[in-house]
Design a protein around this motif. Sequence first.
Motif, PDB file in Angstrom:
ATOM      1  N   MET B 974       0.061   9.785 -44.767  1.00  0.00           N
ATOM      2  CA  MET B 974       1.480   9.545 -44.522  1.00  0.00           C
ATOM      3  C   MET B 974       2.199   9.072 -45.787  1.00  0.00           C
ATOM      4  O   MET B 974       3.420   9.076 -45.841  1.00  0.00           O
ATOM      5  N   ALA B 975       1.442   8.685 -46.799  1.00  0.00           N
ATOM      6  CA  ALA B 975       2.091   8.166 -48.006  1.00  0.00           C
ATOM      7  C   ALA B 975       2.963   9.227 -48.671  1.00  0.00           C
ATOM      8  O   ALA B 975       3.965   8.908 -49.317  1.00  0.00           O
ATOM      9  N   SER B 976       2.599  10.501 -48.534  1.00  0.00           N
ATOM     10  CA  SER B 976       3.398  11.531 -49.201  1.00  0.00           C
ATOM     11  C   SER B 976       4.724  11.762 -48.505  1.00  0.00           C
ATOM     12  O   SER B 976       5.628  12.378 -49.065  1.00  0.00           O
ATOM     13  N   HIS B 977       4.867  11.258 -47.287  1.00  0.00           N
ATOM     14  CA  HIS B 977       6.129  11.488 -46.584  1.00  0.00           C
ATOM     15  C   HIS B 977       7.008  10.256 -46.562  1.00  0.00           C
ATOM     16  O   HIS B 977       8.007  10.208 -45.850  1.00  0.00           O
ATOM     17  N   HIS B 978       6.633   9.275 -47.367  1.00  0.00           N
ATOM     18  CA  HIS B 978       7.342   7.998 -47.355  1.00  0.00           C
ATOM     19  C   HIS B 978       8.834   8.150 -47.574  1.00  0.00           C
ATOM     20  O   HIS B 978       9.668   7.571 -46.872  1.00  0.00           O
ATOM     21  N   GLU B 979       9.190   8.984 -48.567  1.00  0.00           N
ATOM     22  CA  GLU B 979      10.596   9.086 -48.951  1.00  0.00           C
ATOM     23  C   GLU B 979      11.438   9.615 -47.822  1.00  0.00           C
ATOM     24  O   GLU B 979      12.456   9.040 -47.446  1.00  0.00           O
ATOM     25  N   LEU B 980      10.980  10.717 -47.256  1.00  0.00           N
ATOM     26  CA  LEU B 980      11.757  11.322 -46.181  1.00  0.00           C
ATOM     27  C   LEU B 980      11.864  10.377 -45.004  1.00  0.00           C
ATOM     28  O   LEU B 980      12.921  10.240 -44.380  1.00  0.00           O
ATOM     29  N   LEU B 981      10.767   9.703 -44.701  1.00  0.00           N
ATOM     30  CA  LEU B 981      10.786   8.826 -43.534  1.00  0.00           C
ATOM     31  C   LEU B 981      11.674   7.609 -43.763  1.00  0.00           C
ATOM     32  O   LEU B 981      12.350   7.136 -42.856  1.00  0.00           O
ATOM     33  N   THR B 982      11.690   7.129 -45.007  1.00  0.00           N
ATOM     34  CA  THR B 982      12.594   6.003 -45.286  1.00  0.00           C
ATOM     35  C   THR B 982      14.041   6.451 -45.119  1.00  0.00           C
ATOM     36  O   THR B 982      14.877   5.708 -44.609  1.00  0.00           O
ATOM     37  N   GLU B 983      14.307   7.695 -45.545  1.00  0.00           N
ATOM     38  CA  GLU B 983      15.684   8.182 -45.406  1.00  0.00           C
ATOM     39  C   GLU B 983      16.076   8.258 -43.935  1.00  0.00           C
ATOM     40  O   GLU B 983      17.217   7.972 -43.559  1.00  0.00           O
ATOM     41  N   LEU B 984      15.128   8.649 -43.073  1.00  0.00           N
ATOM     42  CA  LEU B 984      15.441   8.728 -41.655  1.00  0.00           C
ATOM     43  C   LEU B 984      15.549   7.356 -41.015  1.00  0.00           C
ATOM     44  O   LEU B 984      16.098   7.233 -39.932  1.00  0.00           O
TER      45      LEU B 984
END
Lengths: 327, 1131
Positions: B974-984
């Motif tokens: 899940m670390a690679s999706h951190h940015e997108l998830l923070t944006e959401l």
Amino acid sequence: MTVIYVRCHPAPIEMEPRLLAVLTEITPTVQLLPRDGALLSVGGALRYWKRTPEQLTDLVQTRVLAQAGLTTAVGGGPTRMIATMAVNTCAPGQARLIAADEALGFLHRQAVRALPGVGPVLERTLGQYGIATVGDLAALPMGTVQRIAGATLGRQLHERAARGFDPRPIAPAALAASTSATRRFPRDELDPVQRRRALLALACELGTVLRTRRAVAIRLTLSVQYADASHSTRSRTLGEPTAHPPVLRDLAYQLHDGLGLQRARVRALTVAADLADDRCTAHQLTLDPGDEQRRRIEAVIGRTEIRYGPGALAPAALATTPPAGAR
Amino acid sequence: MPYVHLHVASGHSARYGGSLSSDLAQRAAERGFEALALTDRDTLGGAVRHADACAREGLRPLFGADLAVSAVGAAVSAPVVRARTPVRGGAFVDESAPRIVLLARDRTGWMNLCRIISAAHSARAAAGGGQLIASFDLLQGHAEGLTVLLGPASEPVRALAAGRPDVAARLLAPWREAFGPHLRLEAVHHRRTGTGPGSLRLAARTVGLAREADLLCVLSNAVRYADPGQGPIADVLDADRLLMPVRPGRTDGGERWLKPGADMAVLAEEIARAAGLERGGAAHLLATTARTAEECRLDPAADLGLGRVHFPEERLVGAAPGTAARVLRERCESALRERGYDRTPAMRERLSSELQVISTLGWPTYFLTVAQVVDDTRALGIRVQARGSAAGSLVVHLLGISVAEPVSNGLIMERFLNLRRKSLPDIDIDVESARRIEVYRAVLERFGPERVATVSMPETYRVRHAIRAAGLALGIAPDEVGKIAKSFPHLRARDARTALRELPELRTLAQHAERYGRLWELVEGLDGLHRGVAMHPCGVLLSDDSLLQRTPVLPTATEHLPMSVFDKDDVERMGLLKLDILGVRMQSSMAYAVAEIRRATGRVLDIDDRAQVPLEDPEALQMLREGQSLSVFQLESPGARELAGRLRPETFQDLVTEISLFRPGPVQADMIRPFLEARHGKLRPRYPHPDLEPALKVTYGVVVFNEQVIEVFAVMTRTDLAMGEEARRALSDPARLPALEAWYRERSRQAGYTPAVIDEVWQLLENMGSYGFARSHATAFALATAQSAYLKAHFPAPFYAGVLEHDPGMYPKRLVLGEARRRGVPILPVDVQHSTPHYRVEALADGQLGLRIALADVHGITADEAERIAAGQPYADLGDFHTRARPSLPLAHGLARIGALDSLAHGAHRRELLLQLDELHRTRRQVAMPAQLTLATDAEVVTAAGTGLPAMSEQEQLDAELEVLGMDTSRHLMASHHELLTELGVTWAHQLREVPTGQTVLVAGAKVAIQTPPTRSKRRTIFTSLDDGSPGGVVDLVFFDDTHEHAAHVLFHRWLLVVRGQVQRRGTSISVVGEQAWSLVDLVQAHQRGGPAALRAALSDTAPSPAAPAVSDGDRTPGGRLWHASAGSAG
């Protein structure tokens, strides 16, 4: 832009002479690609017709539609390779022309599979190395590409990718290298009798095509497709190049029996023949009267088909039972 | 005399029979038959069910089998040419051997039939495979008591079909010699044309041959199914057995059903007329059939041994004949003295009462047998422990079978054995799962193969197999069939169309279900039929030396242990003693962890020693209270974690209670809330009457255990505990409930209790119903729970090594690895210089223990390759590795991509290693002798500098790890999706604590489990858990059925999810009630393609479009299982 690729949807064999005639009026260097379309070298034609590439493309598409009734997609580029890539991006009825200055950029954006010389296995290998587009391949040093693909192929691929260098000429009136015929079964076919019947029909069909094209088959390739979308291929060179259907049939049977299929769920059978011009072949006469008679019958079949259409005379094994009620 | 069907195959005939024996018996009774034979193909496994079904319907059962025999005469046809191996598709399944039907007339016949089948199986195992054929000599030697029917598939009648009556007559001679007057020819008329099997012509010729050769001929219908319309099912079964699609023109015809007597009479007429025997021929045929049936008089109870138990001989368990009771007493008393219990009078009394019951019921040998098995197991060094109600018996404890001492733990004997129960008590033992086969072999060695067999388990058609069989039979493309089959959950085949209608995740499939035509009705028709037989992974049969006379045995496929053809229920009916030896992976994991501790640190830890591993370790219990119970025995499911959060266990007894409360019953009956309130002191424990306080004190006044129900009954009705156990059993039987209530009220009124108390207690007991758990069982479980929790708390690295090695839990391995990483255990990746085929603990430079990932988890590696790699360590460079370890090319690629070869790389990155490996592989292939070291390797391997290949990005490395190992080892995926998830604006698991109840949040993660357990409201609820890589662990989600319409498809078929829902709290545990779910991969792709606008479009697209294909992430990568899916138990 010096090469255009004209792709017809659909591309039936019987339309080929008409298509050739139409295209030859526009430029004499036309290479027919069976069941696909044609490649035209238009460097001289542009000067002759005094038109821009777009106008010439319009001319080609209009004339083919009017005189042969075929919708075409056209791709154009400085080399044969670029023209092929361009036409792959078109839907029927559209045209895509790549100018020389944007050719390299266009080339580098394509997937590496589109490069001539790259088959599915090499595509997979390159994918593992992280090479997905032609641009990625061009960025590698030649030595690496040669290590991956072999010395000769590697050099060719690198030249093609890095510089767009494709020296393959358009050879007019070159005979197609091969032809093939396919039979599909409506359900999984396990009965060897039915499969052999299909092979007989394919041999007869190939015989007709060879006769029409005045060619002989040098080598036969049998490709069997199964229900799980896999296939097996066997091929063999004929003892003597021939267009005689019984010889083709026997070889096809041999190739089929060599697979030794028992429970395989066969969905399609394809026989492909590598061709050569029949003027440069010889036929060994035998003292067997049967062979002589069969060849005479074959000639008769050919003339009957010209007069009455294909399938007028066929081996009895291919005759199907007439529908109920027909006399 | 009425007609009797002599040749009938039931669903027990694997891939042959179309109806189960209960259906056949029912139809036979409806159609007016008086007797019915069962002659299954190659097996006797259906005999017990057939006997029971016939007894229910009032029919007389006949028993027999349909077997293949070796050819007797010279081959009539051309000699067999060995066909070449087909290039694709496989060779034809060989069913060329002639077949006959054998009927057992009496007990000797049954015994001979068992022996014939067992010998045929051994012969096949010795030959290494092929058809199951009984040789003619074998039949000759075991012909007594058997009647043989030679039908269209037998050699003489085949010769008749080929038009050679002379050969047919000659081939009959050996049969006549072997069977004498008990030889019959079998005429079968299926209204087929031509002269093949089932045609009128062949039937007539058979009758004619019988007349000429002076033999008797019977009429049969070679029945395969019960009703006329089931012909297509037989075709599908044939297609599945012969592995070919159904070919038009070679179908079954629909005539092989259980035809009533009148129809058979019509067929007999037709045959007689065709044979030229119009007068009386038909009557003769029918009469012979009836008489043959009359001769077969086998009584299930007397002759098959149904209903009686046969123990092994006493000398095998160390007692002279007749002294078993005395030996048992001596052994128990000496154990009592050794452990120092003999000073307590309560113990001595308990022991003598138990021994008295055991002697009265005649079971001392049984207990000594089980004790012998356990002693043999311990001698091999395998962890063994009793489970179930047996742990309540003091004798069982003193014999060393169970570890927990019953009296101090408050366990009673009567739940396990008492004078009123005449059936054999079950002593089940748990052993290390990895060494279970060793235990079986030890039992075999001790008692001999003539007394021991394992139990079989029929493999039946469930929905996925049924779809595959029917789909391939219909000729649908194999890929499509596979996709359809995988999209169904694991249901029964008969629920296929219901599932299509009701389950939302099958909505897209249901929309074009019409395309498949008859597929669905064929799938439903295959429900419950047998596909094959496998070894039941839990039991052995013990018997005296009459075992092989009563059941056929066959060697199992992989372990070559003798296996009885009967399954676990039939075996009990036949009176065979079954000992359940269950392999529990947690025991293997704990043993492994202990071994690793010893290997890495030298410390010898005995987890059964209370001094070293206390049952109430404060750190372990604290860990459980915090909900950190992943991989702890019995407590890792979401519901159990939630219960632990509310219960907050502090003692061993709390663990026992928790394990008992976490069952569907207590959840549905709402027993948990009053218990928790009393436990935490919010309420004073309330007892309906002071007399009941001793029994209910331990659970604060709430009835939780079976034992408490027994005690309450015994106290209220002033009877003994044995009567209490009877009453408890009656409580769960609706038929016996009214009588029970009447008796209870009468007795308790006599005992002097007030009506109010009587009513209240009855209400309590009635609510219990069939709920409640045996305290003894829970105590045995809780021991393992406490031990595993201790190991997890104090020895994390070895514990995780054991868990990863044996995979005991429900969650995928990547979750376990993630937790190990979060707890600070250094994870050492796969490295060919250091890794072994098993998980290992390595001592690092700073004194910590690190966890080294095993080679065995690399996708596609064989055991040999793993051993070779480990044996060749250390390696000098890549060429050295390639030469000495000889990995296959796909394996070498896999290892390079996950970085296992980085230590040999000398500066090259992973893709450059792939290139070097390809070249090494090419060179090796060109070298003639593979063992020869090529000196050219140095020259071939060009230095890494300057290949220009792009290096693998972090995301690509992670994808490679997931593909090859099934685990994200270098970091959490899940670390690679951190940015997108923070944006959401996603909330991470550790942040949920601060969110107030009822607030809407967005959570995301990789799905680790999805379950649909039965809940109180009977509506389908989906429970799922997401692992988001944050320190807070796993997020638990609940989806109620109003959300299933749009969310179910994504929840079931996708792996990485984003969910919107509301926070809810129960006690200290937090979960999210979901309302909407998206696939994270879809959102990421939308964002990459079209930026925030495309992301918003993807978020608002809620309904799965019907035109879109059913996209589905597989629940496995090649490397391993990615999430757990099951019905699950309630939480």
